[in-house]
Motif scaffolding. Sequence first.
Motif, mmCIF file in Angstrom:
data_model
loop_
_atom_site.group_PDB
_atom_site.id
_atom_site.type_symbol
_atom_site.label_atom_id
_atom_site.label_comp_id
_atom_site.label_asym_id
_atom_site.label_seq_id
_atom_site.Cartn_x
_atom_site.Cartn_y
_atom_site.Cartn_z
ATOM 1 N N LEU A 142 41.542 33.638 46.386
ATOM 2 C CA LEU A 142 41.254 32.332 45.783
ATOM 3 C C LEU A 142 42.397 31.865 44.885
ATOM 4 N N ASP A 143 43.546 32.537 44.984
ATOM 5 C CA ASP A 143 44.748 32.206 44.211
ATOM 6 C C ASP A 143 44.565 32.366 42.709
ATOM 7 N N MET A 144 43.701 33.268 42.312
ATOM 8 C CA MET A 144 43.560 33.542 40.889
ATOM 9 C C MET A 144 44.679 34.486 40.468
ATOM 10 N N SER A 145 45.182 34.291 39.255
ATOM 11 C CA SER A 145 46.243 35.148 38.734
ATOM 12 C C SER A 145 45.644 36.469 38.244
ATOM 13 N N ILE A 146 46.513 37.420 37.971
ATOM 14 C CA ILE A 146 46.049 38.722 37.480
ATOM 15 C C ILE A 146 45.263 38.566 36.181
ATOM 16 N N PRO A 147 45.766 37.807 35.199
ATOM 17 C CA PRO A 147 44.969 37.637 33.973
ATOM 18 C C PRO A 147 43.611 36.953 34.228
ATOM 19 N N GLU A 148 43.580 35.990 35.132
ATOM 20 C CA GLU A 148 42.315 35.309 35.444
ATOM 21 C C GLU A 148 41.318 36.268 36.087
ATOM 22 N N ILE A 149 41.791 37.102 37.000
ATOM 23 C CA ILE A 149 40.912 38.073 37.657
ATOM 24 C C ILE A 149 40.405 39.089 36.625
ATOM 25 N N ALA A 150 41.305 39.569 35.781
ATOM 26 C CA ALA A 150 40.925 40.541 34.754
ATOM 27 C C ALA A 150 39.830 39.971 33.851
ATOM 28 N N GLU A 151 39.996 38.724 33.464
ATOM 29 C CA GLU A 151 39.000 38.079 32.600
ATOM 30 C C GLU A 151 37.675 37.869 33.334
ATOM 31 N N ALA A 152 37.747 37.418 34.567
ATOM 32 C CA ALA A 152 36.527 37.151 35.336
ATOM 33 C C ALA A 152 35.713 38.419 35.588
ATOM 34 N N LEU A 153 36.411 39.528 35.814
ATOM 35 C CA LEU A 153 35.720 40.786 36.128
ATOM 36 C C LEU A 153 35.559 41.691 34.907
ATOM 37 N N ASP A 154 36.105 41.247 33.775
ATOM 38 C CA ASP A 154 36.047 42.011 32.535
ATOM 39 C C ASP A 154 36.655 43.407 32.710
ATOM 40 N N SER A 156 40.827 45.465 32.855
ATOM 41 C CA SER A 156 42.203 45.293 32.371
ATOM 42 C C SER A 156 43.099 44.738 33.478
ATOM 43 N N GLU A 157 44.190 44.122 33.057
ATOM 44 C CA GLU A 157 45.155 43.590 34.023
ATOM 45 C C GLU A 157 45.766 44.715 34.848
ATOM 46 N N ASN A 158 45.959 45.867 34.231
ATOM 47 C CA ASN A 158 46.508 47.006 34.959
ATOM 48 C C ASN A 158 45.546 47.461 36.060
ATOM 49 N N THR A 159 44.265 47.416 35.790
ATOM 50 C CA THR A 159 43.265 47.773 36.808
ATOM 51 C C THR A 159 43.326 46.786 37.962
ATOM 52 N N VAL A 160 43.501 45.522 37.652
ATOM 53 C CA VAL A 160 43.627 44.507 38.709
ATOM 54 C C VAL A 160 44.837 44.816 39.574
#
Length: 189
Positions: A142-154, A156-160
């Motif tokens: 869906l073209d979400m950025s790493i920070p957006e995905i991290a926030e949406a799924l609660d 960390s960015e590293n986990t994403v």
Amino acid sequence: MVDIESNILQNLNKGKESALKEVYRLFFHALCAFGTRFVKNDAVVADIVQEVFIKVWARRADFQAVYSLRSFMYLSVRNACLNYNRDHARERQISFNDTESEKFAEEWEEGFMIEEDVHRQIRNEVERLPEAMQKVFNLTLLDMSIPEIAEALDISENTVRNQRARAREILRARLKDKIFFLFLLCDIY
């Protein structure tokens, strides 16, 4: 895969709604991708595809082979899109030549059916990923950025990053004999 599709077709013929849901799951995205070749409005294409599934349900007993079901859906989407373009040509104040449009559709139809198989195979492999990886992968699509995905799924960015990289490795391994898939995966990441 053929056995699964045959079982779904048999259940569809018997009028089981779960079979229609499975057909929807297998073909909806591919049919929408196919329809956007003719109509550039995603919402209109989604409506057209929904109408095709209503027609499939109404004619569910007519389909004796998976190929006939697939052909019916693609031809129905194509024809509905061509009709939409013809009917809305005046609104856009452009002339629309039905003959040219039909010629285009016929020339590309085989390619679209191959593309549908590609979409379906990728979607099936994505659905086989572990749930957390699948969520990250779908949000990436869906073209979400790493920070957006991290926030949406609660998470960390590293986990994403790790989930995306692992999903890419798994999908590449599963689809290694399909070079076209690899090009798609390279474009996604």
